[in-house]
Design a protein around this motif. Structure first.
Motif, PDB file in Angstrom:
ATOM      1  N   GLU A 133      -8.690   8.557   2.294  1.00 43.19           N
ATOM      2  CA  GLU A 133      -9.363   8.129   3.437  1.00 43.19           C
ATOM      3  C   GLU A 133      -9.624   6.622   3.200  1.00 43.19           C
ATOM      4  N   THR A 134      -9.648   5.955   2.306  1.00 38.18           N
ATOM      5  CA  THR A 134      -9.573   4.272   2.044  1.00 38.18           C
ATOM      6  C   THR A 134      -8.360   3.853   2.566  1.00 38.18           C
ATOM      7  N   LEU A 135      -7.268   4.639   2.186  1.00 39.00           N
ATOM      8  CA  LEU A 135      -5.942   4.037   2.724  1.00 39.00           C
ATOM      9  C   LEU A 135      -5.715   4.315   4.122  1.00 39.00           C
ATOM     10  N   ALA A 136      -6.456   5.238   4.857  1.00 37.76           N
ATOM     11  CA  ALA A 136      -6.365   5.568   6.192  1.00 37.76           C
ATOM     12  C   ALA A 136      -6.944   4.263   6.958  1.00 37.76           C
ATOM     13  N   LYS A 137      -8.064   4.002   6.339  1.00 36.69           N
ATOM     14  CA  LYS A 137      -9.038   2.771   6.836  1.00 36.69           C
ATOM     15  C   LYS A 137      -8.178   1.619   6.681  1.00 36.69           C
ATOM     16  N   PHE A 138      -7.378   1.245   5.620  1.00 40.35           N
ATOM     17  CA  PHE A 138      -6.485   0.137   5.316  1.00 40.35           C
ATOM     18  C   PHE A 138      -5.584  -0.029   6.203  1.00 40.35           C
ATOM     19  N   THR A 139      -4.929   1.327   6.849  1.00 39.03           N
ATOM     20  CA  THR A 139      -3.670   1.282   7.587  1.00 39.03           C
ATOM     21  C   THR A 139      -4.426   1.114   9.018  1.00 39.03           C
ATOM     22  N   ASP A 140      -5.382   1.563   9.448  1.00 36.68           N
ATOM     23  CA  ASP A 140      -6.013   1.394  10.571  1.00 36.68           C
ATOM     24  C   ASP A 140      -6.145  -0.225  10.695  1.00 36.68           C
ATOM     25  N   ALA A 141      -6.680  -1.111   9.952  1.00 34.56           N
ATOM     26  CA  ALA A 141      -7.111  -2.366   9.966  1.00 34.56           C
ATOM     27  C   ALA A 141      -5.760  -2.947  10.134  1.00 34.56           C
ATOM     28  N   LEU A 142      -4.497  -2.606   9.217  1.00 34.88           N
ATOM     29  CA  LEU A 142      -3.531  -3.457   9.395  1.00 34.88           C
ATOM     30  C   LEU A 142      -2.608  -3.122  10.958  1.00 34.88           C
TER      31      LEU A 142
END
Length: 148
Positions: A133-142
């Motif tokens: 979930e954290t990496l999904a948010k990381f990716t969304d931000a990128l």
């Protein structure tokens, strides 16, 4: 839009992180290249809109030995206009040195004039559901930072 993910992994944890980020980017319609750090020339990042590095931290804060050429070359690039993110696995056992390579690579991207698109992500050992979930948010931000 395209992205290049570079990972360094002894245990497979950072390759897992790279795979998760890759899958998430693809959900956004981003074309992704994913390569192992010793097989990657830093100048390959010049062809990407989004640049991601997933490094491990060795022993007491050392960078991956097999990635030193990549690291040194990264600092020499001009990545103006490129969006970057750094996410890596480590072991909290190492205390203050926990995932130090994540911050060091972040600084290298800043030296290369890239724009940080997401906060650094530091994962303890292998990624679990909450890390996905954290990496999904990381990716969304990128992707948002890249303007698409």
């Amino acid at each position: 839009m395209n992205a290049h993910i570079v990972y360094a992994s002894i245990t497979g944890n950072n390759e897992d992180i790279a795979d998760i980020v890759s899958d998430q980017l693809k959900k956004h319609g981003v074309e992704v290249d994913e390569t192992e750090i010793s097989q990657t020339d830093a100048d390959e990042l010049l062809d990407a809109d989004i640049c991601v590095v997933c490094p491990y931290t060795y022993d007491e804060g050392a960078l991956p030995e097999e990635g030193m050429d990549f690291y040194d070359d990264l600092k020499e690039l001009d990545l103006t206009g490129k969006i970057y993110g750094v996410a890596g696995s480590g072991d909290v056992f190492y205390g203050d040195d926990f995932n130090k390579a994540v911050d060091v690579y972040g600084e290298a991207f800043k030296t290369a004039h890239a724009t940080q698109g997401a906060e650094n992500v530091k994962i303890d050992l292998e990624p679990v559901e909450e890390d996905v979930e954290t990496l999904a948010k990381f990716t969304d931000a990128l992707v948002k930072a890249a303007g698409k």
